[in-house]
Motif scaffolding. Structure first.
Motif, PDB file in Angstrom:
ATOM      1  N   ILE A 173     -13.680  10.235 -16.210  1.00  0.00           N
ATOM      2  CA  ILE A 173     -13.500  10.244 -14.720  1.00  0.00           C
ATOM      3  C   ILE A 173     -13.949   9.158 -13.856  1.00  0.00           C
ATOM      4  CG2 ILE A 173     -13.835  11.673 -12.752  1.00  0.00           C
ATOM      5  CD1 ILE A 173     -13.810  14.339 -14.640  1.00  0.00           C
ATOM      6  N   TYR A 174     -15.117   8.704 -14.179  1.00  0.00           N
ATOM      7  CA  TYR A 174     -15.718   7.668 -13.439  1.00  0.00           C
ATOM      8  C   TYR A 174     -15.127   6.347 -13.878  1.00  0.00           C
ATOM      9  CZ  TYR A 174     -19.009  10.719 -10.900  1.00  0.00           C
ATOM     10  OH  TYR A 174     -19.507  11.694 -10.001  1.00  0.00           O
ATOM     11  N   ASP A 175     -14.954   6.167 -14.902  1.00  0.00           N
ATOM     12  CA  ASP A 175     -14.234   4.983 -15.249  1.00  0.00           C
ATOM     13  C   ASP A 175     -12.605   4.775 -14.598  1.00  0.00           C
ATOM     14  OD1 ASP A 175     -16.270   4.162 -16.715  1.00  0.00           O
ATOM     15  OD2 ASP A 175     -15.571   4.278 -18.565  1.00  0.00           O
ATOM     16  N   PHE A 176     -12.256   5.843 -14.442  1.00  0.00           N
ATOM     17  CA  PHE A 176     -10.952   5.942 -13.702  1.00  0.00           C
ATOM     18  C   PHE A 176     -11.036   5.593 -12.213  1.00  0.00           C
ATOM     19  CE2 PHE A 176      -7.788   8.040 -11.312  1.00  0.00           C
ATOM     20  CZ  PHE A 176      -6.487   7.741 -11.890  1.00  0.00           C
ATOM     21  N   LEU A 177     -11.731   6.358 -11.618  1.00  0.00           N
ATOM     22  CA  LEU A 177     -11.968   6.137 -10.292  1.00  0.00           C
ATOM     23  C   LEU A 177     -12.466   4.748  -9.866  1.00  0.00           C
ATOM     24  CD1 LEU A 177     -13.867   9.542  -9.238  1.00  0.00           C
ATOM     25  CD2 LEU A 177     -11.516   8.779  -8.828  1.00  0.00           C
ATOM     26  N   LYS A 178     -13.585   4.218 -10.427  1.00  0.00           N
ATOM     27  CA  LYS A 178     -13.961   2.829 -10.230  1.00  0.00           C
ATOM     28  C   LYS A 178     -12.708   1.761 -10.197  1.00  0.00           C
ATOM     29  CE  LYS A 178     -15.260   1.162 -14.679  1.00  0.00           C
ATOM     30  NZ  LYS A 178     -16.662   0.679 -15.589  1.00  0.00           N
ATOM     31  N   ASP A 179     -11.671   2.030 -10.892  1.00  0.00           N
ATOM     32  CA  ASP A 179     -10.627   1.210 -10.998  1.00  0.00           C
ATOM     33  C   ASP A 179      -9.187   1.837 -10.427  1.00  0.00           C
ATOM     34  OD1 ASP A 179     -11.719  -1.098 -11.781  1.00  0.00           O
ATOM     35  OD2 ASP A 179     -11.636  -0.148 -13.925  1.00  0.00           O
ATOM     36  N   ILE A 180      -9.195   2.758  -9.546  1.00  0.00           N
ATOM     37  CA  ILE A 180      -8.245   3.406  -9.217  1.00  0.00           C
ATOM     38  C   ILE A 180      -7.258   2.723  -8.390  1.00  0.00           C
ATOM     39  CG2 ILE A 180      -9.353   4.355  -6.888  1.00  0.00           C
ATOM     40  CD1 ILE A 180      -7.777   7.043  -7.663  1.00  0.00           C
ATOM     41  N   LYS A 181      -7.626   1.935  -7.662  1.00  0.00           N
ATOM     42  CA  LYS A 181      -6.556   0.889  -6.841  1.00  0.00           C
ATOM     43  C   LYS A 181      -5.775   0.221  -7.812  1.00  0.00           C
ATOM     44  CE  LYS A 181      -8.652   2.000  -3.141  1.00  0.00           C
ATOM     45  NZ  LYS A 181      -8.365   3.171  -2.089  1.00  0.00           N
ATOM     46  N   SER A 182      -5.959  -0.092  -9.128  1.00  0.00           N
ATOM     47  CA  SER A 182      -5.095  -0.994 -10.015  1.00  0.00           C
ATOM     48  C   SER A 182      -4.288   0.318 -10.987  1.00  0.00           C
ATOM     49  CB  SER A 182      -6.031  -1.829 -10.684  1.00  0.00           C
ATOM     50  OG  SER A 182      -6.908  -1.170 -11.586  1.00  0.00           O
ATOM     51  N   LYS A 183      -4.539   1.512 -10.776  1.00  0.00           N
ATOM     52  CA  LYS A 183      -3.910   2.376 -11.820  1.00  0.00           C
ATOM     53  C   LYS A 183      -2.282   2.603 -11.463  1.00  0.00           C
ATOM     54  CE  LYS A 183      -7.751   3.209 -13.987  1.00  0.00           C
ATOM     55  NZ  LYS A 183      -8.027   2.683 -15.391  1.00  0.00           N
TER      56      LYS A 183
ATOM     57  N   GLN B 242     -14.505   4.966   7.459  1.00  0.00           N
ATOM     58  CA  GLN B 242     -13.452   6.168   7.791  1.00  0.00           C
ATOM     59  C   GLN B 242     -12.586   6.122   6.490  1.00  0.00           C
ATOM     60  OE1 GLN B 242     -13.169   7.707  10.689  1.00  0.00           O
ATOM     61  NE2 GLN B 242     -11.703   8.900   9.358  1.00  0.00           N
ATOM     62  N   GLY B 243     -12.130   5.411   5.776  1.00  0.00           N
ATOM     63  CA  GLY B 243     -11.533   5.695   4.558  1.00  0.00           C
ATOM     64  C   GLY B 243     -12.348   6.520   3.835  1.00  0.00           C
ATOM     65  N   LEU B 244     -13.349   6.136   3.454  1.00  0.00           N
ATOM     66  CA  LEU B 244     -14.251   7.061   2.532  1.00  0.00           C
ATOM     67  C   LEU B 244     -14.182   8.718   3.185  1.00  0.00           C
ATOM     68  CD1 LEU B 244     -17.253   4.896   1.908  1.00  0.00           C
ATOM     69  CD2 LEU B 244     -15.452   5.608   0.164  1.00  0.00           C
ATOM     70  N   ILE B 245     -14.388   8.707   4.402  1.00  0.00           N
ATOM     71  CA  ILE B 245     -14.388  10.008   5.157  1.00  0.00           C
ATOM     72  C   ILE B 245     -13.109  10.976   4.679  1.00  0.00           C
ATOM     73  CG2 ILE B 245     -14.547  11.352   7.172  1.00  0.00           C
ATOM     74  CD1 ILE B 245     -16.317   9.220   8.319  1.00  0.00           C
ATOM     75  N   SER B 246     -12.194  10.113   4.810  1.00  0.00           N
ATOM     76  CA  SER B 246     -10.589  10.357   4.619  1.00  0.00           C
ATOM     77  C   SER B 246     -10.599  11.124   3.072  1.00  0.00           C
ATOM     78  CB  SER B 246      -9.702   9.510   5.001  1.00  0.00           C
ATOM     79  OG  SER B 246      -9.573   9.220   6.285  1.00  0.00           O
TER      80      SER B 246
ATOM     81  N   LYS C 239      -2.865   9.415  -3.331  1.00  0.00           N
ATOM     82  CA  LYS C 239      -3.364   8.938  -2.064  1.00  0.00           C
ATOM     83  C   LYS C 239      -4.828   7.932  -2.028  1.00  0.00           C
ATOM     84  CE  LYS C 239      -1.155  12.683   0.859  1.00  0.00           C
ATOM     85  NZ  LYS C 239      -1.545  13.676   1.687  1.00  0.00           N
ATOM     86  N   LEU C 240      -5.557   8.399  -2.884  1.00  0.00           N
ATOM     87  CA  LEU C 240      -6.719   7.884  -3.256  1.00  0.00           C
ATOM     88  C   LEU C 240      -6.618   6.203  -3.567  1.00  0.00           C
ATOM     89  CD1 LEU C 240      -9.087  10.566  -5.192  1.00  0.00           C
ATOM     90  CD2 LEU C 240      -9.401   9.826  -2.781  1.00  0.00           C
ATOM     91  N   ARG C 241      -5.462   6.221  -4.448  1.00  0.00           N
ATOM     92  CA  ARG C 241      -4.982   4.703  -4.850  1.00  0.00           C
ATOM     93  C   ARG C 241      -4.633   3.810  -3.804  1.00  0.00           C
ATOM     94  NH1 ARG C 241       0.225   3.699  -8.666  1.00  0.00           N
ATOM     95  NH2 ARG C 241       1.150   4.182  -6.647  1.00  0.00           N
ATOM     96  N   GLN C 242      -4.251   4.584  -2.649  1.00  0.00           N
ATOM     97  CA  GLN C 242      -3.687   3.738  -1.578  1.00  0.00           C
ATOM     98  C   GLN C 242      -4.643   2.612  -1.252  1.00  0.00           C
ATOM     99  OE1 GLN C 242      -2.104   6.405   1.427  1.00  0.00           O
ATOM    100  NE2 GLN C 242      -0.590   7.132   0.376  1.00  0.00           N
ATOM    101  N   PRO C 243      -4.166   1.388  -0.637  1.00  0.00           N
ATOM    102  CA  PRO C 243      -5.181   0.558  -0.236  1.00  0.00           C
ATOM    103  C   PRO C 243      -6.050   1.096   1.037  1.00  0.00           C
ATOM    104  CG  PRO C 243      -3.198  -0.553  -0.366  1.00  0.00           C
ATOM    105  CD  PRO C 243      -2.798   0.863  -0.508  1.00  0.00           C
ATOM    106  N   ASP C 244      -7.241   0.682   1.068  1.00  0.00           N
ATOM    107  CA  ASP C 244      -7.998   1.170   2.305  1.00  0.00           C
ATOM    108  C   ASP C 244      -7.685   0.431   3.670  1.00  0.00           C
ATOM    109  OD1 ASP C 244     -10.195   2.774   3.396  1.00  0.00           O
ATOM    110  OD2 ASP C 244     -11.444   1.091   3.233  1.00  0.00           O
ATOM    111  N   GLN C 245      -7.670   1.406   4.543  1.00  0.00           N
ATOM    112  CA  GLN C 245      -7.114   0.818   5.871  1.00  0.00           C
ATOM    113  C   GLN C 245      -8.402   1.151   6.893  1.00  0.00           C
ATOM    114  OE1 GLN C 245      -3.603   2.595   6.946  1.00  0.00           O
ATOM    115  NE2 GLN C 245      -2.531   1.332   5.549  1.00  0.00           N
ATOM    116  N   GLU C 246      -8.963  -0.067   7.614  1.00  0.00           N
ATOM    117  CA  GLU C 246      -9.790  -0.011   8.296  1.00  0.00           C
ATOM    118  C   GLU C 246      -9.272   0.851   9.729  1.00  0.00           C
ATOM    119  OE1 GLU C 246     -12.936  -0.722   8.531  1.00  0.00           O
ATOM    120  OE2 GLU C 246     -13.097  -2.035   6.724  1.00  0.00           O
TER     121      GLU C 246
END
Length: 329
Positions: free
Chosen positions: A217-227, A290-294, A322-329
């Motif tokens: 699970i954590y190996d997936f999450l640490k690279d989720i933006k590229s999945k 804010q992205g982390l809170i979301s 939704k977690l994969r989406q680019p973070d927005q300030e």
């Protein structure tokens, strides 16, 4: 077993022991604490100690009453809980309690009834119980166990002696885990993940492949933006399967994003997954607060959806996209 087996709740134990010593056991107690803090264990040991014929304000483990309690067949002790396949404690269950509680004790001078997850009583059941709490038999004690006393009728709360359990110190949980034979490293990780709950820690060590599944699970999450989409479908299928086996997936998901937030705010001592510290630190530099809170709100919302029987796979797919989406300030 005795009160010594109740971990990290010294003050609550002393209160209940004092009640037994002074022979002033209340007609109703309300024990509140989060899941896994030892509510059920404390209530059981209190009942056992009150029935014991030998020890003073504790259980000897050898008298007939102690043996009956250990074998779950003491006639003056009963536990009421949500029935399998149901979502609430029904009025019929409370009516049965009221019927039984009117009869005098069989083997002791008192009777004890424990209602687990008492906040899950239906409105009708709660109102029915209230009448018994208002005029209880002199020989009966009812113990309500709850996670959130605010979900009970105020009139029920007011008629109970309240005992609030505290979160258990991490060092005490770690000591317990080391005694169970865990390595120093694993005991440290689980004691942090337990978040003050010995029950949660014990549940984790009963999972045979906990650390293997956690790593996936954590190996997936640490690279989720590229999945890609296929990878998201695969992890969704995996987590759906794990949830059916009562694996604490949502605890892991929440802990991951919470840790990133703690690092971002420089609360390093609060990080749970210390074995992933470097990966978490890199993500903290990339993601906005804010992205982390979301993200944490999304995880909590998805867990709630699944608890309400909304389709697991669909809910999880939406979450990971939704977690994969680019973070927005």
């Amino acid at each position: 077993m005795s009160f010594n087996s109740v971990i990290g709740q010294k003050e609550a134990v002393e209160i209940l022991q004092d009640e037994i010593k002074k022979d002033r056991i209340s007609h109703a107690y309300l024990i509140s604490a989060k899941k896994g803090s030892g509510k059920s264990k404390l209530a059981f040991e209190f009942a056992k100690a009150s029935f014991c014929e030998e020890a003073e304000a504790d259980s000897c483990g050898s008298c007939i009453n102690c043996r009956k309690m250990d074998h779950q067949n003491h006639p003056d002790y009963k536990v009421i809980s949500v029935l399998e396949g149901k979502s609430a404690i029904s009025i019929d269950q409370i009516r049965e309690l009221k019927k039984e509680i009117a009869y005098k004790p069989y083997d002791s001078d008192h009777k004890i009834y424990i209602i687990e997850a008492a906040e899950k009583m239906t409105k009708e059941a709660a109102n029915s119980l209230l009448k018994t709490l208002e005029e209880p038999p002199s020989f009966a004690t009812i113990i309500l166990l709850v996670e959130d006393s605010g979900k009970l009728l105020p009139t029920i709360v007011s008629r109970c002696q309240q005992i609030k359990l505290r979160n258990v110190d991490r060092a005490e949980i770690k000591k317990m885990l080391l005694a169970e034979g865990l390595t120093e490293e694993r005991a440290e990780i689980i004691s942090l993940a337990a978040a003050g709950s010995p029950g949660r820690a014990l549940d984790i060590i009963e999972i045979e492949d906990y650390f293997k599944e956690r790593q996936q699970i954590y190996d997936f999450l640490k690279d989720i933006k590229s999945k890609n989409t296929i990878e998201i479908f695969k992890i969704t299928e995996k987590i759906t399967s794990l949830l059916k086996a009562d694996f604490p997936c949502f605890n892991l998901l929440s802990d991951w994003y919470r840790d990133i937030m703690m690092i971002k705010q420089d609360y390093l001592e609060a990080v749970i997954n210390k074995d992933y510290f470097e990966e978490l630190k890199e993500l903290a530099a990339e993601l906005s607060l804010q992205g982390l809170i979301s993200d944490l709100e999304l995880i909590a919302q998805t867990e709630e959806y699944i608890e309400r029987n909304i389709r697991e796979e669909l809910s999880l797919e939406v979450l990971f996209f939704k977690l994969r989406q680019p973070d927005q300030e």
